[in-house]
Design an enzyme around this catalytic site. Sequence first.
Site, PDB file in Angstrom:
ATOM      1  N   TYR B 287       0.836  -1.210   0.000  1.00  0.00           N
ATOM      2  CA  TYR B 287       0.000   0.000   0.000  1.00  0.00           C
ATOM      3  C   TYR B 287       0.869   1.258   0.000  1.00  0.00           C
ATOM      4  O   TYR B 287       1.694   1.462   0.903  1.00  0.00           O
ATOM      5  CB  TYR B 287      -0.903   0.001   1.226  1.00  0.00           C
ATOM      6  CG  TYR B 287      -2.057   0.966   1.111  1.00  0.00           C
ATOM      7  CD1 TYR B 287      -3.273   0.561   0.570  1.00  0.00           C
ATOM      8  CD2 TYR B 287      -1.931   2.281   1.542  1.00  0.00           C
ATOM      9  CE1 TYR B 287      -4.335   1.443   0.470  1.00  0.00           C
ATOM     10  CE2 TYR B 287      -2.985   3.168   1.439  1.00  0.00           C
ATOM     11  CZ  TYR B 287      -4.187   2.741   0.901  1.00  0.00           C
ATOM     12  OH  TYR B 287      -5.244   3.614   0.801  1.00  0.00           O
ATOM     13  N   TYR B 337      -5.191   5.436  -7.519  1.00  0.00           N
ATOM     14  CA  TYR B 337      -5.401   5.335  -6.075  1.00  0.00           C
ATOM     15  C   TYR B 337      -6.883   5.106  -5.822  1.00  0.00           C
ATOM     16  O   TYR B 337      -7.679   6.025  -5.869  1.00  0.00           O
ATOM     17  CB  TYR B 337      -4.920   6.595  -5.362  1.00  0.00           C
ATOM     18  CG  TYR B 337      -5.059   6.470  -3.852  1.00  0.00           C
ATOM     19  CD1 TYR B 337      -4.341   5.498  -3.159  1.00  0.00           C
ATOM     20  CD2 TYR B 337      -5.914   7.284  -3.136  1.00  0.00           C
ATOM     21  CE1 TYR B 337      -4.473   5.358  -1.786  1.00  0.00           C
ATOM     22  CE2 TYR B 337      -6.049   7.159  -1.754  1.00  0.00           C
ATOM     23  CZ  TYR B 337      -5.326   6.192  -1.091  1.00  0.00           C
ATOM     24  OH  TYR B 337      -5.461   6.039   0.266  1.00  0.00           O
TER      25      TYR B 337
END
Lengths: 150, 382
Positions: B287, B337
């Site tokens: 992440y 994203y």
Amino acid sequence: MGVNDSLLLPVADEDGAPFWEYAARGELRVQSCAAPACGELRFPPRPCCPHCGSFASEWREMSGRGRLWSYVIPHPPLLPAYAEQAPYNAVVVELVEAPHIRLAGNVVASADAPLNSVDPARLRIGAPVRAVFCPVGPDGFPLVRWLLER
Amino acid sequence: MATLKDATAIAGIGQTAFAKRLPESEKTLACRAILAALDDAGIAPSEVDGFASYTMEETDEVEVAKAIGAGDVTFFSKVGYGGGGSCATLGHLAAAVATGQASVGVAWRSRKRGSGPRPWKNTAVQLPTPAQWTRPYGLLRPADEIGMLARRYMHEYGATRDHLFNVALACRNRANQNPDAIMYERPLTREMYMTSRWISEPLCLFDNCLETDGALACVIVSAERARDCRQRPVYLHSVAQGLPAQHHGMVNYWNDDPLTGPAWTAARQLWKQADFGPDDVDVAQIYDAFTPLVPLSLEGYGFCGRGEGGAFTEGGALESGGRLPVNTGGGGLSEAYVHGFNLITEGVKQLRGTSTAQVPDAATCLVTAGEGVPTSAVLLRN
Ligand SMILES: [Zn+2]
């Protein structure tokens, strides 16, 4: 209206309200467990002690002396009141008598100076600072801010 | 003891286009991604009986189920918060499918972050606890909150901006190979990185993820059923969530050790259930809302020791052919994203052998969710 009067103000909850009430009197106090065998400090404030489970708490006065734990220099895009003063510093300070208690804030040249009143080149992790209180907004909300000790 | 190990598999993945601005609504994008994932699996929408997403997901299961023509739904769940929830959605569905609460589960994330509002601008929601302790001081955005941890990390361990650049570059290089990535054909150089504008010093423009519109989805079924589906099954080998003691979310400054974040908690649980360890991971999707999350996660998930995450990025370690190729679709920094869901689908592509930056013979993949927030992670294997 001063340069700081359009900053966001804390919205105190039940647990946090005493912190701000003491700050209004110029006292930096941190919540602590009031169980005789415990007495652990805790931050942010909360209903009970994570060490012993006691709901008894008191607010212990701190010296107001700390050290910079870390800092950032925000640049826009930011909310308008902050963009006006950017780039400024936002810091986290660890208290000298309780390094695990850390408070966010700003290092400023004097209590009511702008957020960008100290040259970022003067900021160093570990630098000694002391707390001051700046009344902000229409009701003079007592924000805690920090002065470099040297 | 009952175990989820390899009991379920991802049978289908789907996504919309990724862009700064897409004309369709979040609900429409969600439906497109979910229907694409079901088509990929060869499963009819009427067979869907389980849903999972994040609490920050604004399209709810009632609306989605109606629109796609789902059957009777017997399991639905939302994982708290945003980016930390991505892998946990798979875990919730795996548990439901493995225990017979559902048979076809769909996890999704749809988001218009490119053209929609910035969550950090909604101060009415944020100023009560806990933001009363940070927002007034101008710690306004996630970049400011994580930048604070990043500076402390750099100070304590000697990590440098070059280490952060290594992360940004690895993601960008992979995006340059991925026609679906927003940063396809847009190379990054060290000079561009070092001279870019600051967002929150020590973080510059290229340390921040992309603002993206888009949606993705995964279909989860039992391992047995997955073997009869259209695609090669990708098994959920181990799934974990992590909310460390005294954690505060984003402004994790009040732990005894704020640099030992949620990754450490999730990792302990993840590896405890797994048949293999960090050395056996062929490819990782880590992440990357902000570059410093990657070295912190490399430490947390055990790819290197404490404080060694910066140095780990040296010598092309994160690139294709390196010690641990990461974010092979481009990640949040350079593909899209969408709260980390594209990291999951990229992990599936790697294990199917269909990534645009394929790691030869990849058989195991770690996917992680947001670091610095209550998090989750999954080990995928084929
Ligand atoms: Zn106590």
